[in-house]
Design an enzyme around this catalytic site. Structure first.
Site, PDB file in Angstrom:
ATOM      1  N   LYS A  24     -15.291  -2.116  -3.154  1.00  0.00           N
ATOM      2  CA  LYS A  24     -14.793  -3.395  -4.155  1.00  0.00           C
ATOM      3  C   LYS A  24     -15.878  -3.783  -4.831  1.00  0.00           C
ATOM      4  O   LYS A  24     -15.953  -4.074  -6.227  1.00  0.00           O
ATOM      5  CB  LYS A  24     -13.925  -4.477  -3.669  1.00  0.00           C
ATOM      6  CG  LYS A  24     -12.697  -3.964  -3.050  1.00  0.00           C
ATOM      7  CD  LYS A  24     -11.965  -4.933  -2.206  1.00  0.00           C
ATOM      8  CE  LYS A  24     -10.734  -4.544  -1.651  1.00  0.00           C
ATOM      9  NZ  LYS A  24     -10.020  -5.501  -0.738  1.00  0.00           N
ATOM     10  N   GLN A  68     -11.015 -10.624   2.657  1.00  0.00           N
ATOM     11  CA  GLN A  68     -10.686  -9.248   3.354  1.00  0.00           C
ATOM     12  C   GLN A  68      -9.722  -9.498   4.527  1.00  0.00           C
ATOM     13  O   GLN A  68     -10.267 -10.076   5.402  1.00  0.00           O
ATOM     14  CB  GLN A  68     -12.033  -8.309   3.626  1.00  0.00           C
ATOM     15  CG  GLN A  68     -11.775  -7.142   4.029  1.00  0.00           C
ATOM     16  CD  GLN A  68     -11.187  -6.171   2.917  1.00  0.00           C
ATOM     17  OE1 GLN A  68     -11.251  -6.354   1.598  1.00  0.00           O
ATOM     18  NE2 GLN A  68     -10.064  -5.565   3.355  1.00  0.00           N
ATOM     19  N   ASP A  94      -5.827 -11.882  -5.031  1.00  0.00           N
ATOM     20  CA  ASP A  94      -5.116 -10.945  -4.205  1.00  0.00           C
ATOM     21  C   ASP A  94      -3.454 -11.050  -4.484  1.00  0.00           C
ATOM     22  O   ASP A  94      -2.667 -10.398  -3.772  1.00  0.00           O
ATOM     23  CB  ASP A  94      -5.355 -11.337  -2.763  1.00  0.00           C
ATOM     24  CG  ASP A  94      -6.248 -10.091  -2.119  1.00  0.00           C
ATOM     25  OD1 ASP A  94      -6.221  -8.839  -2.616  1.00  0.00           O
ATOM     26  OD2 ASP A  94      -7.036 -10.360  -1.135  1.00  0.00           O
TER      27      ASP A  94
END
Ligand code: NAP
Length: 278
Positions: A24, A68, A94
């Site tokens: 990422k 994460q 997200d």
């Protein structure tokens, strides 16, 4: 006047998370975003994680915040929910914050969970018709199955969601024009689940370390079997390789939905930056 900023929070040292975060960060930099990694020890508390998120919430150079998953078990069973709920909704790249999930239900979300929105891009770019077709989503997690079902519904598909308590998933899936497998079990979706010609989307990412399973999935001479012999493991989706012969279209693992997930994370970061500078 400035690059979009992405703040990534990584707690602990889960090897898979390390790889995801590295990918990422590299993709964000390559696309011209500013991406910063904020690390926490495996022994960090939920309060520590909430403090990092609070700091990023207040930082004007940060447009998107990604925590994460999974957080270390020691943080407690509700840690992820608490941390995700603390991310500012307009920085929630997200798409996990309840405000953004609610907007998704009402078909007015700007920030949508990355994996299912990546699947929608994949289907659109392959020219696969959804309106009026039957889509079966296997899996009902908050990050993949549920938002996937909503996006397909909003694209005018008729949607069935299957899960571990569905009596005959194969029979359900055989009715589908489009099947999305988000189960987390290597090679789960065999040809018995697939109507000939159906579109099959494999969301699963499973690292197989069991030789007998690897050999059951990949026949003698298959390149993936050789890969297993060399590395002692192989990454496999939820879809059995034999489905290739039955499906009209099938996404590969690795290299299918995974890269799209990262692309949509960057997309969401740009959307968040544009929204905040408007
Ligand atoms: P998850 O939270 O574990 O959810 C799995 C879902 O599958 C659950 O809803 C579960 O049902 C259902 N399920 C389990 N066994 C089943 C069975 N035998 N028959 C029918 N349904 C069954 O997993 P997730 O986070 O959604 O992830 C799913 C997979 O996608 C994993 O392999 C994960 O690594 C992968 N993934 C990939 C990406 C990507 O970028 N490509 C992103 C996220 C996840 P219940 O609800 O009844 O337990």
């Amino acid at each position: 006047g400035r690059p979009p900023g992405l703040g990534i929070v990584l707690a602990g040292a889960d090897p898979a998370s390390e790889i995801y975060v590295r990918n990422k960060l590299a993709s964000a930099s390559a696309a011209g975003c500013r991406a910063d990694l904020h690390r926490l020890d495996a022994s960090a508390s939920v309060a520590d994680a909430l403090a990092v998120v609070a700091r990023l919430n207040d930082d004007d150079a940060v447009d998107g915040i990604l925590v994460q998953s999974p957080l270390p078990k020691a943080m407690g069973h509700d840690a992820e929910q608490r941390v995700f709920d603390t991310v500012r909704p307009d920085k929630d790249v997200d798409g996990f914050h309840p405000e953004n999930v609610g907007k998704l239900v009402q078909k007015r979300a700007a920030l949508v969970a990355c994996t299912p929105s990546g699947v929608m891009q994949l289907l659109a770019r392959e020219g696969i018709t959804l309106a009026g077709r039957h889509a079966v989503v296997i899996g009902r997690s908050d990050i993949v199955g549920k938002p996937m079902a909503l996006l397909l519904l909003h694209a005018d598909a008729t949607v069935t969601v299957c899960h571990s308590r569905t009596p005959d998933v194969a029979a359900m899936a055989r009715e589908a024009d489009i099947v999305v497998a988000a189960v987390g079990r290597a090679g789960y979706l065999t040809p018995a689940f697939v109507k000939p010609g159906a579109t099959v989307i494999d969301v699963g990412i499973n690292r197989v370390t069991d030789r007998s399973l690897a050999e059951a999935l990949f026949g003698e001479g298959h390149p993936r079997r050789r890969q297993f012999a060399e590395k002692g493991s192989v990454v496999v989706g939820d879809v059995h390789p034999d489905v290739d012969a039955v499906a009209g279209a099938l996404t590969p693992v690795p290299g299918g939905v995974g890269p799209l997930t990262i692309a949509m994370l960057l997309h969401n970061t740009v959307v968040a930056a544009e929204q905040r500078t408007r």
